[in-house]
Design a protein around this motif. Sequence first.
Motif, PDB file in Angstrom:
ATOM      1  N   ALA A  28       0.825  -1.207   0.000  1.00  0.00           N
ATOM      2  CA  ALA A  28       0.000   0.000   0.000  1.00  0.00           C
ATOM      3  C   ALA A  28       0.862   1.261   0.000  1.00  0.00           C
ATOM      4  CB  ALA A  28      -0.925  -0.004   1.217  1.00  0.00           C
ATOM      5  N   TYR A  29       0.637   2.140  -0.948  1.00  0.00           N
ATOM      6  CA  TYR A  29       1.203   3.485  -0.953  1.00  0.00           C
ATOM      7  C   TYR A  29       0.343   4.332  -1.890  1.00  0.00           C
ATOM      8  CZ  TYR A  29       3.534   1.351  -4.998  1.00  0.00           C
ATOM      9  OH  TYR A  29       3.800   0.664  -6.158  1.00  0.00           O
ATOM     10  N   LEU A  80      -7.150  -5.272 -11.824  1.00  0.00           N
ATOM     11  CA  LEU A  80      -6.414  -5.124 -13.075  1.00  0.00           C
ATOM     12  C   LEU A  80      -6.025  -3.664 -13.295  1.00  0.00           C
ATOM     13  CD1 LEU A  80      -8.300  -7.526 -15.504  1.00  0.00           C
ATOM     14  CD2 LEU A  80      -6.477  -8.028 -13.889  1.00  0.00           C
ATOM     15  N   TYR A  81      -7.003  -2.757 -13.269  1.00  0.00           N
ATOM     16  CA  TYR A  81      -6.703  -1.333 -13.369  1.00  0.00           C
ATOM     17  C   TYR A  81      -5.832  -0.905 -12.191  1.00  0.00           C
ATOM     18  CZ  TYR A  81      -7.520   3.735 -13.361  1.00  0.00           C
ATOM     19  OH  TYR A  81      -7.354   5.101 -13.341  1.00  0.00           O
ATOM     20  N   GLY A  82      -6.134  -1.443 -11.016  1.00  0.00           N
ATOM     21  CA  GLY A  82      -5.351  -1.116  -9.831  1.00  0.00           C
ATOM     22  C   GLY A  82      -3.903  -1.568  -9.947  1.00  0.00           C
ATOM     23  N   MET A  83      -3.653  -2.628 -10.713  1.00  0.00           N
ATOM     24  CA  MET A  83      -2.285  -3.113 -10.882  1.00  0.00           C
ATOM     25  C   MET A  83      -1.415  -2.107 -11.640  1.00  0.00           C
ATOM     26  SD  MET A  83      -2.121  -6.069  -9.371  1.00  0.00           S
ATOM     27  CE  MET A  83      -0.766  -7.001 -10.036  1.00  0.00           C
ATOM     28  N   LEU A  84      -2.046  -1.242 -12.432  1.00  0.00           N
ATOM     29  CA  LEU A  84      -1.304  -0.226 -13.171  1.00  0.00           C
ATOM     30  C   LEU A  84      -0.753   0.856 -12.259  1.00  0.00           C
ATOM     31  CD1 LEU A  84      -3.692   0.247 -16.244  1.00  0.00           C
ATOM     32  CD2 LEU A  84      -1.610  -1.125 -16.128  1.00  0.00           C
ATOM     33  N   TRP A  85      -1.187   0.856 -10.996  1.00  0.00           N
ATOM     34  CA  TRP A  85      -0.782   1.885 -10.048  1.00  0.00           C
ATOM     35  C   TRP A  85       0.279   1.391  -9.080  1.00  0.00           C
ATOM     36  CZ3 TRP A  85      -3.511   6.789  -9.536  1.00  0.00           C
ATOM     37  CH2 TRP A  85      -4.484   6.974 -10.512  1.00  0.00           C
ATOM     38  N   CYS A  86       0.904   0.260  -9.352  1.00  0.00           N
ATOM     39  CA  CYS A  86       1.930  -0.248  -8.442  1.00  0.00           C
ATOM     40  C   CYS A  86       3.158  -0.682  -9.242  1.00  0.00           C
ATOM     41  CB  CYS A  86       1.395  -1.396  -7.587  1.00  0.00           C
ATOM     42  SG  CYS A  86       0.487  -2.656  -8.469  1.00  0.00           S
ATOM     43  N   ILE A  87       4.313  -0.239  -8.767  1.00  0.00           N
ATOM     44  CA  ILE A  87       5.570  -0.486  -9.477  1.00  0.00           C
ATOM     45  C   ILE A  87       5.881  -1.976  -9.551  1.00  0.00           C
ATOM     46  CG2 ILE A  87       8.063  -0.139  -9.336  1.00  0.00           C
ATOM     47  CD1 ILE A  87       6.576   2.247 -10.378  1.00  0.00           C
ATOM     48  N   GLY A  88       5.520  -2.726  -8.512  1.00  0.00           N
ATOM     49  CA  GLY A  88       5.825  -4.151  -8.500  1.00  0.00           C
ATOM     50  C   GLY A  88       5.257  -4.880  -9.705  1.00  0.00           C
ATOM     51  N   ALA A  89       4.075  -4.463 -10.170  1.00  0.00           N
ATOM     52  CA  ALA A  89       3.465  -5.095 -11.345  1.00  0.00           C
ATOM     53  C   ALA A  89       4.306  -4.849 -12.598  1.00  0.00           C
ATOM     54  CB  ALA A  89       2.046  -4.562 -11.546  1.00  0.00           C
ATOM     55  N   TYR A  90       4.826  -3.632 -12.733  1.00  0.00           N
ATOM     56  CA  TYR A  90       5.663  -3.315 -13.897  1.00  0.00           C
ATOM     57  C   TYR A  90       6.990  -4.069 -13.839  1.00  0.00           C
ATOM     58  CZ  TYR A  90       2.378   0.500 -14.785  1.00  0.00           C
ATOM     59  OH  TYR A  90       1.249   1.232 -15.041  1.00  0.00           O
ATOM     60  N   SER A 108      17.082   2.522  -2.253  1.00  0.00           N
ATOM     61  CA  SER A 108      15.940   3.433  -2.111  1.00  0.00           C
ATOM     62  C   SER A 108      15.563   3.616  -0.637  1.00  0.00           C
ATOM     63  CB  SER A 108      14.730   2.899  -2.876  1.00  0.00           C
ATOM     64  OG  SER A 108      13.618   3.754  -2.696  1.00  0.00           O
ATOM     65  N   PRO A 109      15.271   4.857  -0.206  1.00  0.00           N
ATOM     66  CA  PRO A 109      14.891   5.094   1.188  1.00  0.00           C
ATOM     67  C   PRO A 109      13.417   4.826   1.471  1.00  0.00           C
ATOM     68  CG  PRO A 109      14.986   7.173   0.011  1.00  0.00           C
ATOM     69  CD  PRO A 109      15.421   6.107  -0.962  1.00  0.00           C
ATOM     70  N   VAL A 110      12.629   4.591   0.428  1.00  0.00           N
ATOM     71  CA  VAL A 110      11.192   4.384   0.602  1.00  0.00           C
ATOM     72  C   VAL A 110      10.634   3.854  -0.720  1.00  0.00           C
ATOM     73  CG1 VAL A 110      10.565   6.712  -0.169  1.00  0.00           C
ATOM     74  CG2 VAL A 110       9.055   5.497   1.433  1.00  0.00           C
ATOM     75  N   VAL A 111       9.485   3.193  -0.664  1.00  0.00           N
ATOM     76  CA  VAL A 111       8.804   2.789  -1.899  1.00  0.00           C
ATOM     77  C   VAL A 111       7.939   3.944  -2.362  1.00  0.00           C
ATOM     78  CG1 VAL A 111       7.122   1.225  -2.937  1.00  0.00           C
ATOM     79  CG2 VAL A 111       8.803   0.345  -1.317  1.00  0.00           C
ATOM     80  N   ASP A 112       8.268   4.493  -3.500  1.00  0.00           N
ATOM     81  CA  ASP A 112       7.541   5.642  -4.038  1.00  0.00           C
ATOM     82  C   ASP A 112       7.317   5.422  -5.526  1.00  0.00           C
ATOM     83  OD1 ASP A 112       6.545   8.165  -4.760  1.00  0.00           O
ATOM     84  OD2 ASP A 112       7.727   9.161  -3.212  1.00  0.00           O
ATOM     85  N   PHE A 113       6.089   5.569  -5.967  1.00  0.00           N
ATOM     86  CA  PHE A 113       5.727   5.331  -7.361  1.00  0.00           C
ATOM     87  C   PHE A 113       6.562   6.184  -8.312  1.00  0.00           C
ATOM     88  CE2 PHE A 113       3.002   5.780 -11.139  1.00  0.00           C
ATOM     89  CZ  PHE A 113       2.616   4.473 -11.365  1.00  0.00           C
TER      90      PHE A 113
END
Length: 602
Positions: free
Chosen positions: A482-483, A525-535, A570-575
């Motif tokens: 979550a971010y 599916l649409y929500g997956m486009l909002w997380c770096i891990g999916a890419y 990286s100091p944090v997970v940031d999109f």
Amino acid sequence: MKEFAKEKIIYGLAAFLSCWAIQLLSGITVRNPLTVVFFVLILSEWKRLSERDADIFSAKKSAIAVGAGVSFLAAGAALYVKGVRLISNFDSGLFKLLTLAIVFCGVFCIGLLLVMEIRYRWSKYFIGAAGAGKSKGYFLDKSKDIPISGSIHGAKLFILSAFLCLICYFPYFLYEFPGIMTADSLVQYEQIVGVRPWFNHHPVVHTFLIKIFYSIGMAITGDAVSAISFYTLFQMIFLALCCARGVCLVDRLAGQCARWCKWLALAFFALMPFNCVFAVTLWKDIPFAGIALLLICRFISMTQKKELTWKDYVSFSVLGILFCLLRSNAWYAFIVWGILVVVRFRKNLMGILVSVLAVFAVVIIVKGPVFGRLGIDSPDFTENLSVPLQQVAAVLVNDRDVADGDMKLIRDVIDTTYIHELYAPDFADNIKELVRAGHPEVIENNKSTYFALWVRLGLKYPGDYIKAWFDLTGGYIYPDVAYKVGDIDGIMGNDLGLYWKPLIGGIAVVKIKEILIKLSGFMPLYGMLWCIGAYTWALIICTVVGIGKRAEVLPIVLLLLLTGTLLLASPVVDFRYGYSLVLSAPVWLALCFGRRENAEAD
């Protein structure tokens, strides 16, 4: 042809609603990888169902009627059992109604699919397999029937794409006028107006770029707030042009694979809410993502040419220099990638070697003698130690047994009194500031000693190290973290005289923007486009597929190297840190799965 497209859309929609219903009923998040698994499995089942014996499907209406009845009852039962829990998380009556409707339709589709499957097997038992070879072939390869992508190509497509992107970004510009500015943006503004000295923690190239357009704006308007908007407009135009370049390349890479690929890419660039928000946000990550996209496009264009010219080498070098100067981690990724590029173009060894060495030389000179002469400081050594410091801190927070000698080394650097209160698993800046408040020079002057300390504790408590690393950077490789993405507005409070001055507003504007952002946490599916891990996982899959197809994978390797630097420091997970992966996604997907044209186009 129209029937083929219509059925394709219907089956895809049924699979999507089924996946959505399962996600809501099971309580998993929309970023959970299982949502993708559910969608693929259900869609493949519809595919199999549509390709079966024509005789079985000749009486399909009766099966649908029976299936509809059973599915209706199943959907009603699901709502009766889970309905109250599902709508309890929403305050909006519209979202409550929408949730119930999605669950009903999704369960209905699942029930219908199961009934059709049972009917097929039952009918096959009586009819036999004699006619089983007859297939309507819904998902068969019909690429021969699909003409090459429409009539809009080249310059026309580029201009149209850039114009449509700007049209979509412009309402955000008016609402967020003069642009979105967070703490990082304000620090750069302080450097521009002389409140604090220039510092390369935020790239000097980006700060200087803002200063150019800010100075132009001040000369014309005399107002600091309006002057900021001049840079915001430049960034919007630049991002729109980069996206247009990407659309044109997707059009060429897709070839005959699918005529709709370029329009899908354009929709992604122009309509995705986070692209629109980032287009008006004063962060270094936005122009860097645009430069990364252009660099990838340049490399791909070079691979499609029989002979490279001096223009290719010069443009590659310029983009490479900007790529390395706009983010510190990009420099380390480019060092490795540049060597691979030289190997790839070894037939043009002299030209490509000079081009890559020019990037190395300029970046080293700028970051060294030039910055030194101008008195521009670089980030301190502590800034590069986010992950190791977090791992050692985790050992202390977990109250592990640490040898007296090792504990003395730690206390020589920091005061451990408040480490339990300061430690945040997903944010390294607290521990870094604790080190800076102590004696960071001790680490810098005794690197081998503290490296050995880090290794010893890691060998003794590997579980703590792995967990601390994953808590800090896991979102770059695992989607279900979550971010927030794109939910920022206006200018952060400051004493510099800058303030948010929206030119459009009202409840309707606010609600539309809020809904567009919140959909990312509601729609699978649409929500997956909002997380770096999916890419990241998509990049890995594309690398494997690309190697199997003997496609060009070096552009993907560059992005994987960038991701690797985030996982290490990286100091944090940031999109926004991984935005270059996101913005270039249509291009590397088309590169991997498309059918590349042989035409030399630029």
